[in-house]
Design a protein around this motif. Structure first.
Motif, PDB file in Angstrom:
ATOM      1  N   ALA A  78       0.845  -1.211   0.000  1.00 31.71           N
ATOM      2  CA  ALA A  78       0.000   0.000   0.000  1.00 31.71           C
ATOM      3  C   ALA A  78       0.874   1.252   0.000  1.00 31.71           C
ATOM      4  N   LEU A  79       1.926   1.237   0.794  1.00 30.19           N
ATOM      5  CA  LEU A  79       2.851   2.382   0.838  1.00 30.19           C
ATOM      6  C   LEU A  79       3.567   2.546  -0.498  1.00 30.19           C
ATOM      7  N   GLU A  80       3.955   1.413  -1.085  1.00 27.98           N
ATOM      8  CA  GLU A  80       4.642   1.465  -2.398  1.00 27.98           C
ATOM      9  C   GLU A  80       3.728   2.079  -3.449  1.00 27.98           C
ATOM     10  N   GLU A  87       8.569   6.950   6.890  1.00 28.10           N
ATOM     11  CA  GLU A  87       8.837   8.113   7.753  1.00 28.10           C
ATOM     12  C   GLU A  87       7.928   9.306   7.423  1.00 28.10           C
ATOM     13  N   ASP A  88       7.246   9.231   6.280  1.00 26.28           N
ATOM     14  CA  ASP A  88       6.293  10.304   5.940  1.00 26.28           C
ATOM     15  C   ASP A  88       4.870  10.010   6.416  1.00 26.28           C
ATOM     16  N   LEU A  89       4.703   8.893   7.137  1.00 29.32           N
ATOM     17  CA  LEU A  89       3.405   8.601   7.759  1.00 29.32           C
ATOM     18  C   LEU A  89       3.327   9.350   9.084  1.00 29.32           C
ATOM     19  N   ASP A  90       2.299  10.151   9.247  1.00 31.44           N
ATOM     20  CA  ASP A  90       2.130  10.869  10.515  1.00 31.44           C
ATOM     21  C   ASP A  90       1.262  10.091  11.497  1.00 31.44           C
ATOM     22  N   ALA A  91       0.574   9.093  11.000  1.00 30.72           N
ATOM     23  CA  ALA A  91      -0.274   8.294  11.900  1.00 30.72           C
ATOM     24  C   ALA A  91      -0.529   6.906  11.324  1.00 30.72           C
ATOM     25  N   VAL A  92      -0.658   5.947  12.223  1.00 30.22           N
ATOM     26  CA  VAL A  92      -1.002   4.568  11.868  1.00 30.22           C
ATOM     27  C   VAL A  92      -2.230   4.179  12.688  1.00 30.22           C
ATOM     28  N   ILE A  93      -3.300   3.796  11.982  1.00 31.91           N
ATOM     29  CA  ILE A  93      -4.540   3.371  12.655  1.00 31.91           C
ATOM     30  C   ILE A  93      -4.765   1.899  12.319  1.00 31.91           C
ATOM     31  N   VAL A  94      -4.902   1.078  13.334  1.00 26.36           N
ATOM     32  CA  VAL A  94      -5.176  -0.341  13.111  1.00 26.36           C
ATOM     33  C   VAL A  94      -6.587  -0.654  13.600  1.00 26.36           C
ATOM     34  N   ALA A  95      -7.405  -1.178  12.699  1.00 22.49           N
ATOM     35  CA  ALA A  95      -8.753  -1.637  13.059  1.00 22.49           C
ATOM     36  C   ALA A  95      -8.690  -3.146  13.210  1.00 22.49           C
ATOM     37  N   THR A 145      -3.950  17.725  10.485  1.00 22.74           N
ATOM     38  CA  THR A 145      -3.372  16.990  11.617  1.00 22.74           C
ATOM     39  C   THR A 145      -2.304  16.002  11.129  1.00 22.74           C
ATOM     40  N   ALA A 146      -2.484  15.486   9.931  1.00 23.33           N
ATOM     41  CA  ALA A 146      -1.527  14.528   9.373  1.00 23.33           C
ATOM     42  C   ALA A 146      -1.459  14.720   7.857  1.00 23.33           C
ATOM     43  N   ARG A 147      -0.287  14.425   7.289  1.00 24.25           N
ATOM     44  CA  ARG A 147      -0.161  14.482   5.820  1.00 24.25           C
ATOM     45  C   ARG A 147      -0.531  13.134   5.209  1.00 24.25           C
ATOM     46  N   ASN A 148      -0.039  12.065   5.809  1.00 31.01           N
ATOM     47  CA  ASN A 148      -0.344  10.711   5.331  1.00 31.01           C
ATOM     48  C   ASN A 148      -0.698   9.837   6.529  1.00 31.01           C
ATOM     49  N   VAL A 149      -1.773   9.058   6.385  1.00 33.69           N
ATOM     50  CA  VAL A 149      -2.198   8.153   7.457  1.00 33.69           C
ATOM     51  C   VAL A 149      -2.334   6.746   6.875  1.00 33.69           C
ATOM     52  N   LEU A 150      -1.763   5.781   7.579  1.00 34.85           N
ATOM     53  CA  LEU A 150      -1.942   4.377   7.192  1.00 34.85           C
ATOM     54  C   LEU A 150      -3.114   3.803   7.975  1.00 34.85           C
ATOM     55  N   VAL A 151      -4.069   3.212   7.247  1.00 37.97           N
ATOM     56  CA  VAL A 151      -5.203   2.533   7.893  1.00 37.97           C
ATOM     57  C   VAL A 151      -5.101   1.049   7.568  1.00 37.97           C
ATOM     58  N   VAL A 152      -5.028   0.227   8.598  1.00 39.56           N
ATOM     59  CA  VAL A 152      -4.935  -1.222   8.389  1.00 39.56           C
ATOM     60  C   VAL A 152      -6.139  -1.891   9.030  1.00 39.56           C
ATOM     61  N   GLY A 153      -6.788  -2.769   8.279  1.00 38.60           N
ATOM     62  CA  GLY A 153      -7.803  -3.654   8.843  1.00 38.60           C
ATOM     63  C   GLY A 153      -7.182  -5.042   8.880  1.00 38.60           C
ATOM     64  N   VAL A 154      -7.131  -5.646  10.037  1.00 40.83           N
ATOM     65  CA  VAL A 154      -6.421  -6.923  10.155  1.00 40.83           C
ATOM     66  C   VAL A 154      -7.115  -7.821  11.165  1.00 40.83           C
TER      67      VAL A 154
END
Ligand code: COA
Length: 337
Positions: A78-80, A87-95, A145-154
């Protein structure tokens, strides 16, 4: 952000940009579990499971393959695709509902594995968790609040499923899906329509609380489900929510390029499509057939497959809706990355 002069009671800075999904990724564990492996213990059959749920096979995580491992495997592509460095992710949200620690959350460990020190937290909204995460991420990006946010559903639901439970043994499965939400010049994520019905709190729930598990020495808990109650709620209640998400985005069903509902049960998916009067040739996610119900992971996994197979166009519009335990739901229209 600058504050307005003292006493005026408002800020001068509002939303700074729009948001969009810039990349998706998915990870399906290698261990394929066909219906034939499930049926004996629940006195069922391959035909019954296919007919009642649409599931042909599902994936179970391997020995030692953790929620974090699966999340890394989904987040990396997803990042690729997004062209975003960790390092450009300002937040990581895991559902997730199957991370086996009450605390800390899975997200900080995932962030560390990926290589970011950004904000990191989990959300618990079961099968609606991913769409809740997209909503939060979108608002975070839009307000600066953030430039890039990673959202993961796992999910590693095989840990929380009783293979002797006729109502759930054939449904739940393991996997991870991820999306990166980034700044955008145009609107890439529509308003979220969401809500809950706590009166039906027990319709899908862990069979015992951790306190009961401990005090009554009950062994490992699993997820129980009142199948018919959930089925009725999803079929009758969720199509109007999906319609509201279309209305909120200012589009009609014939402008969609994809319908990507939570992969709960193929009969629920078909009933929703009918109630929404979706165009007959609209691509509809039916990833459940080979992936099972992976709860928070199911929508990004389904989108990732459709994108990878070229079934839906980049830049097109997808309606996504998550619904499940709570009973909770969230829906929004997104631009396909
Ligand atoms: N295998 C074979 N037969 C089964 C069975 C199984 N696993 N589970 C139930 N049956 C039988 C019952 O014994 C009953 O038989 P009878 O008519 O001879 O008495 C019949 O099937 C109907 O049982 P019921 O419990 O009413 O099943 P159902 O038609 O409601 O189907 C589900 C069960 C779970 C497939 C269905 O309720 C469902 O899809 N619910 C929604 C689940 C879901 O999507 N959850 C995810 C939400 S996030």
């Amino acid at each position: 952000m600058t504050l307005s002069p003292k006493g005026t009671g408002h800020l001068t800075a509002g939303p700074v940009t729009n948001s969009r999904i810039s990349g998706v990724g998915g990870y399906r564990p290698r261990r394929v579990v066909p219906n034939s492996e499930i049926v004996d213990r629940i006195d069922s059959s391959d035909e019954w499971i296919r007919e009642r749920s649409g599931i042909i096979e599902r994936r179970f995580a391997g020995e030692g393959e953790s929620v974090i491992d699966m999340s890394v495997f989904a987040a990396t592509p997803a990042l690729e695709m997004a062209g975003v460095a960790p390092e450009d992710l300002d937040a990581v949200i895991v559902a997730t509902v199957s991370w086996p620690y009450q605390t800390p959350a899975a997200a900080p460990m995932l962030a560390e594995r990926l290589g970011t020190k950004g904000a990191a937290f989990d959300i618990s909204a079961a099968c609606a968790g991913y769409c809740h995460g997209i909503s939060l991420a979108s608002d975070m990006v839009r307000t600066g609040t953030a430039r890039n946010v990673l959202v993961v559903g796992v999910e590693r639901l095989s840990d929380f499923t009783s293979l002797d439970d006729r109502g759930t043994a054939f449904i739940f499965a393991d996997g991870a899906g991820a999306a990166v939400v980034s700044q955008s010049d145009t609107v890439g994520i529509g308003p979220t329509v969401w809500g809950s019905d706590g009166a039906q709190w027990e319709a899908i729930s862990q069979t015992e609380s951790w306190i009961d598990v401990h005090e009554k020495n009950l062994g490992w808990p699993h997820i129980g489900m009142a199948g018919q109650t959930v089925f009725r709620w999803a079929v009758w209640g969720m199509a109007p929510v999906a319609q509201q998400a279309l209305d909120a985005a200012g589009i009609t069903a014939d402008q969609l390029d994809a319908f990507i509902p939570h992969q709960a049960n193929v009969r629920i998916i078909d009933a929703m499509a009918k109630k929404l009067a979706l165009p007959p040739d609209l691509p509809i996610a039916r990833d459940i057939a080979y992936t099972g119900n992976t709860s928070a992971a199911s929508i990004p996994l389904a989108m990732e497959r459709m994108v990878r197979h070229g079934e839906i166009p980049s830049g097109g519009l997808a309606l996504q809706i998550g619904f499940g335990a709570g009973l909770s739901y969230a829906a929004q229209v997104v631009v396909i990355p």
